[in-house]
Design a protein around this motif. Structure first.
Motif, PDB file in Angstrom:
ATOM      1  N   VAL A   1      -4.826   1.469  10.316  1.00  0.00           N
ATOM      2  CA  VAL A   1      -4.578   0.754   9.067  1.00  0.00           C
ATOM      3  C   VAL A   1      -3.794  -0.518   9.356  1.00  0.00           C
ATOM      4  O   VAL A   1      -4.108  -1.593   8.833  1.00  0.00           O
ATOM      5  CB  VAL A   1      -3.811   1.640   8.049  1.00  0.00           C
ATOM      6  N   LEU A   2      -2.815  -0.399  10.231  1.00  0.00           N
ATOM      7  CA  LEU A   2      -1.993  -1.556  10.552  1.00  0.00           C
ATOM      8  C   LEU A   2      -2.828  -2.636  11.256  1.00  0.00           C
ATOM      9  O   LEU A   2      -2.696  -3.831  10.996  1.00  0.00           O
ATOM     10  CB  LEU A   2      -0.813  -1.136  11.436  1.00  0.00           C
ATOM     11  N   GLU A   3      -3.699  -2.186  12.111  1.00  0.00           N
ATOM     12  CA  GLU A   3      -4.585  -3.099  12.836  1.00  0.00           C
ATOM     13  C   GLU A   3      -5.456  -3.901  11.855  1.00  0.00           C
ATOM     14  O   GLU A   3      -5.542  -5.126  11.930  1.00  0.00           O
ATOM     15  CB  GLU A   3      -5.493  -2.261  13.733  1.00  0.00           C
ATOM     16  N   ALA A   4      -6.065  -3.167  10.933  1.00  0.00           N
ATOM     17  CA  ALA A   4      -6.934  -3.820   9.943  1.00  0.00           C
ATOM     18  C   ALA A   4      -6.118  -4.757   9.059  1.00  0.00           C
ATOM     19  O   ALA A   4      -6.518  -5.892   8.775  1.00  0.00           O
ATOM     20  CB  ALA A   4      -7.647  -2.776   9.096  1.00  0.00           C
ATOM     21  N   ALA A   5      -4.954  -4.284   8.634  1.00  0.00           N
ATOM     22  CA  ALA A   5      -4.114  -5.077   7.730  1.00  0.00           C
ATOM     23  C   ALA A   5      -3.659  -6.366   8.399  1.00  0.00           C
ATOM     24  O   ALA A   5      -3.586  -7.421   7.770  1.00  0.00           O
ATOM     25  CB  ALA A   5      -2.913  -4.250   7.278  1.00  0.00           C
ATOM     26  N   THR A   6      -3.362  -6.276   9.685  1.00  0.00           N
ATOM     27  CA  THR A   6      -2.920  -7.461  10.410  1.00  0.00           C
ATOM     28  C   THR A   6      -4.048  -8.480  10.488  1.00  0.00           C
ATOM     29  O   THR A   6      -3.877  -9.649  10.211  1.00  0.00           O
ATOM     30  CB  THR A   6      -2.473  -7.081  11.845  1.00  0.00           C
ATOM     31  N   ARG A   7      -5.207  -7.972  10.828  1.00  0.00           N
ATOM     32  CA  ARG A   7      -6.366  -8.856  10.941  1.00  0.00           C
ATOM     33  C   ARG A   7      -6.681  -9.544   9.607  1.00  0.00           C
ATOM     34  O   ARG A   7      -7.133 -10.668   9.566  1.00  0.00           O
ATOM     35  CB  ARG A   7      -7.557  -8.026  11.403  1.00  0.00           C
ATOM     36  N   LEU A   8      -6.423  -8.856   8.518  1.00  0.00           N
ATOM     37  CA  LEU A   8      -6.761  -9.396   7.196  1.00  0.00           C
ATOM     38  C   LEU A   8      -5.553 -10.012   6.490  1.00  0.00           C
ATOM     39  O   LEU A   8      -5.623 -10.352   5.316  1.00  0.00           O
ATOM     40  CB  LEU A   8      -7.359  -8.280   6.328  1.00  0.00           C
ATOM     41  N   HIS A   9      -4.449 -10.140   7.199  1.00  0.00           N
ATOM     42  CA  HIS A   9      -3.213 -10.704   6.631  1.00  0.00           C
ATOM     43  C   HIS A   9      -2.756  -9.947   5.396  1.00  0.00           C
ATOM     44  O   HIS A   9      -2.455 -10.533   4.358  1.00  0.00           O
ATOM     45  CB  HIS A   9      -3.393 -12.194   6.306  1.00  0.00           C
ATOM     46  N   LEU A  10      -2.720  -8.645   5.490  1.00  0.00           N
ATOM     47  CA  LEU A  10      -2.310  -7.827   4.351  1.00  0.00           C
ATOM     48  C   LEU A  10      -1.002  -7.067   4.620  1.00  0.00           C
ATOM     49  O   LEU A  10      -0.579  -6.262   3.794  1.00  0.00           O
ATOM     50  CB  LEU A  10      -3.406  -6.799   4.023  1.00  0.00           C
ATOM     51  N   GLU A  11      -0.356  -7.353   5.771  1.00  0.00           N
ATOM     52  CA  GLU A  11       0.823  -6.557   6.147  1.00  0.00           C
ATOM     53  C   GLU A  11       1.862  -6.509   5.033  1.00  0.00           C
ATOM     54  O   GLU A  11       2.472  -5.474   4.787  1.00  0.00           O
ATOM     55  CB  GLU A  11       1.522  -7.121   7.392  1.00  0.00           C
ATOM     56  N   ARG A  12       2.032  -7.639   4.353  1.00  0.00           N
ATOM     57  CA  ARG A  12       3.142  -7.716   3.401  1.00  0.00           C
ATOM     58  C   ARG A  12       2.870  -7.043   2.060  1.00  0.00           C
ATOM     59  O   ARG A  12       3.760  -6.901   1.234  1.00  0.00           O
ATOM     60  CB  ARG A  12       3.546  -9.176   3.196  1.00  0.00           C
ATOM     61  N   VAL A  13       1.615  -6.659   1.814  1.00  0.00           N
ATOM     62  CA  VAL A  13       1.319  -6.041   0.514  1.00  0.00           C
ATOM     63  C   VAL A  13       0.892  -4.572   0.654  1.00  0.00           C
ATOM     64  O   VAL A  13       0.424  -3.969  -0.307  1.00  0.00           O
ATOM     65  CB  VAL A  13       0.224  -6.835  -0.250  1.00  0.00           C
ATOM     66  N   LEU A  14       1.106  -4.018   1.836  1.00  0.00           N
ATOM     67  CA  LEU A  14       0.623  -2.664   2.090  1.00  0.00           C
ATOM     68  C   LEU A  14       1.186  -1.611   1.140  1.00  0.00           C
ATOM     69  O   LEU A  14       0.519  -0.619   0.842  1.00  0.00           O
ATOM     70  CB  LEU A  14       0.926  -2.255   3.544  1.00  0.00           C
ATOM     71  N   GLU A  15       2.429  -1.830   0.680  1.00  0.00           N
ATOM     72  CA  GLU A  15       3.035  -0.806  -0.177  1.00  0.00           C
ATOM     73  C   GLU A  15       2.767  -1.042  -1.660  1.00  0.00           C
ATOM     74  O   GLU A  15       3.242  -0.312  -2.518  1.00  0.00           O
ATOM     75  CB  GLU A  15       4.551  -0.713   0.079  1.00  0.00           C
ATOM     76  N   ARG A  16       2.030  -2.120  -1.985  1.00  0.00           N
ATOM     77  CA  ARG A  16       1.747  -2.383  -3.406  1.00  0.00           C
ATOM     78  C   ARG A  16       0.441  -1.716  -3.840  1.00  0.00           C
ATOM     79  O   ARG A  16      -0.398  -1.364  -3.029  1.00  0.00           O
ATOM     80  CB  ARG A  16       1.637  -3.891  -3.640  1.00  0.00           C
ATOM     81  N   ARG A  17       0.306  -1.612  -5.155  1.00  0.00           N
ATOM     82  CA  ARG A  17      -0.926  -1.061  -5.709  1.00  0.00           C
ATOM     83  C   ARG A  17      -1.882  -2.212  -6.059  1.00  0.00           C
ATOM     84  O   ARG A  17      -1.447  -3.352  -6.211  1.00  0.00           O
ATOM     85  CB  ARG A  17      -0.601  -0.261  -6.964  1.00  0.00           C
ATOM     86  N   PRO A  18      -3.183  -1.909  -6.208  1.00  0.00           N
ATOM     87  CA  PRO A  18      -4.167  -2.964  -6.476  1.00  0.00           C
ATOM     88  C   PRO A  18      -3.790  -3.860  -7.666  1.00  0.00           C
ATOM     89  O   PRO A  18      -4.059  -5.060  -7.650  1.00  0.00           O
ATOM     90  CB  PRO A  18      -5.449  -2.172  -6.770  1.00  0.00           C
TER      91      PRO A  18
END
Ligand code: ADP
Ligand code: MG
Length: 358
Positions: free
Chosen positions: A115-132
């Motif tokens: 998950v972290l790998e994908a999130a990093t690639r997609l620049h989503l690290e900072r919103v991982l704990e938020r809801r849609p």
């Protein structure tokens, strides 16, 4: 191997709508193929047939070496990102991305890492704990992509994944998707109705019109050598002008009075001898304006669209619409008459059914 081959694929929906007609298509292993067509042309139907979400009426779907026509979606190792990404609203971005892995009972440490790998690639690290509901549309699109990515499928089916984003973000994410494709080396079929997007993203573009595949080729091929009038009209911003005309005169000399009459225009032609009904295509960049009676005919100015670097001038040439694209700002007024110039070396001739002539 995740090449995709469609053989004579047809789809008739309950109620009789034939969405696809005997479609043949080959997507190479590791290729990014863009499937381009207007709304309703059958793009989503093709993806759903490949993913196994829709039963095909006739024909075959082959992924790699395997005929999967009658296999369930789960057996196809395909990730599809839908037109409107459906994330679970009560789960965080992290849990949404992790969901397919949880479902498969992948070990927790593995899940965290992927998950972290994908999130990093997609620049989503900072919103991982938020809801849609607490992230932007672009982040939601990326989260949906992330959920498709974590499984590491060999084949991605992307259904207009950027269509709901604003222009700036779309351009940015296009670049990211291309980088992602290079990094993953996976096969991708990317669906869009936006021909600019298709031209900039596709190694090859497959052009769909009314459930039929009209042409498959590089961006340059579909632009320079459109297989028919539909492709010609659809590719380019704006697309090619296509006028209904008639070929007349079959003199022996090159300049023996051969012309194509179309609306108020009489365009002399050099090489092709063609009598009778035809359609003549010319891209807006090869149409120019001149003084009345000094060109191949006259036309009325309907709309002038100054875009800064260029101006689009919409004309009525004896009942036939014609767009000219001229550099910079143009000194023309709506309601006036102008002369029309065309670059005769840039004409495309089609028969009345839309197939290329000569
Ligand atoms: P696109 O994705 O290019 O906009 P679609 O594949 O969604 O096109 O639709 C192609 C054609 O099939 C359209 O005419 C559409 O109305 C029809 N269609 C799509 N889904 C269904 C369905 N479930 N039942 C009946 N007709 C459908
Ligand atoms: Mg669709």
């Amino acid at each position: 191997m995740a090449s995709v081959t469609l053989r004579r694929l047809s789809k008739v929906y309950d109620g009789g709508v034939q969405a696809l007609h005997h479609l043949d298509l080959e997507v190479r292993d590791g290729e990014l193929l863009v499937l381009l067509g207007p709304s309703g042309s059958g793009k989503t139907t093709i993806l759903r047939c490949i993913a196994g979400l829709e039963e095909v009426t006739t024909g075959e779907v082959v992924i790699g070496e395997r005929v999967v026509t009658n296999e369930p979606p789960a057996a196809r190792d395909v990730a599809m990102v839908f037109q409107s990404p459906a994330l679970y609203p009560h789960l965080t971005v992290r849990d949404n991305i992790a969901f397919p892995l949880e479902l498969r009972g992948v070990a927790r440490t593995q899940i965290t890492r992927r998950v972290l790998e994908a999130a990093t690639r997609l620049h989503l690290e900072r919103v991982l704990e938020r809801r849609p509901g607490q992230i932007s549309e672009g982040e939601r699109q990326r989260a949906a992509l992330g959920r498709a990515m974590v499984r590491g499928p060999q084949l991605f089916l992307l259904d207009e994944p950027l269509s709901r984003l604003d222009a700036q973000l779309r351009i940015e994410l296009r670049g990211e998707l291309l980088a992602l494709h290079r990094a993953l080396g996976a096969t991708m079929i990317y669906v869009t109705h936006d021909q600019t997007e298709a031209m900039t993203m596709g190694q090859r573009i497959a052009v769909l019109h009314e459930g039929r595949l009209r042409q498959t080729g590089t961006p340059e091929e579909v632009y320079q050598r459109p297989a028919d009038v539909h492709v010609a009209r659809f590719i380019g911003t704006p697309g090619m002008n296509v006028l209904q005309g008639k070929g007349r005169g079959t003199g022996e000399k090159a300049d023996g009075g051969r012309v194509i009459e179309a609306g108020s225009l009489a365009i002399p032609i050099e090489l092709t001898t063609y009598e009778g009904e035809l359609q003549v295509g010319i891209r807006p960049e090869y149409v120019g304006l001149c003084a009345v009676d000094k060109g191949v005919g006259n036309a009325d100015v309907l709309v002038v669209e100054p875009l800064g670097s260029e101006t689009l001038i919409h004309l009525n040439a004896g009942g036939q619409p014609l767009v000219a694209r001229v550099p910079g700002f143009a000194d023309v007024r709506v309601g006036t008459q102008v002369g029309v110039k065309v670059d005769r070396r840039r004409l495309y001739l089609f028969d009345s059914a839309g197939a290329p002539l000569g």
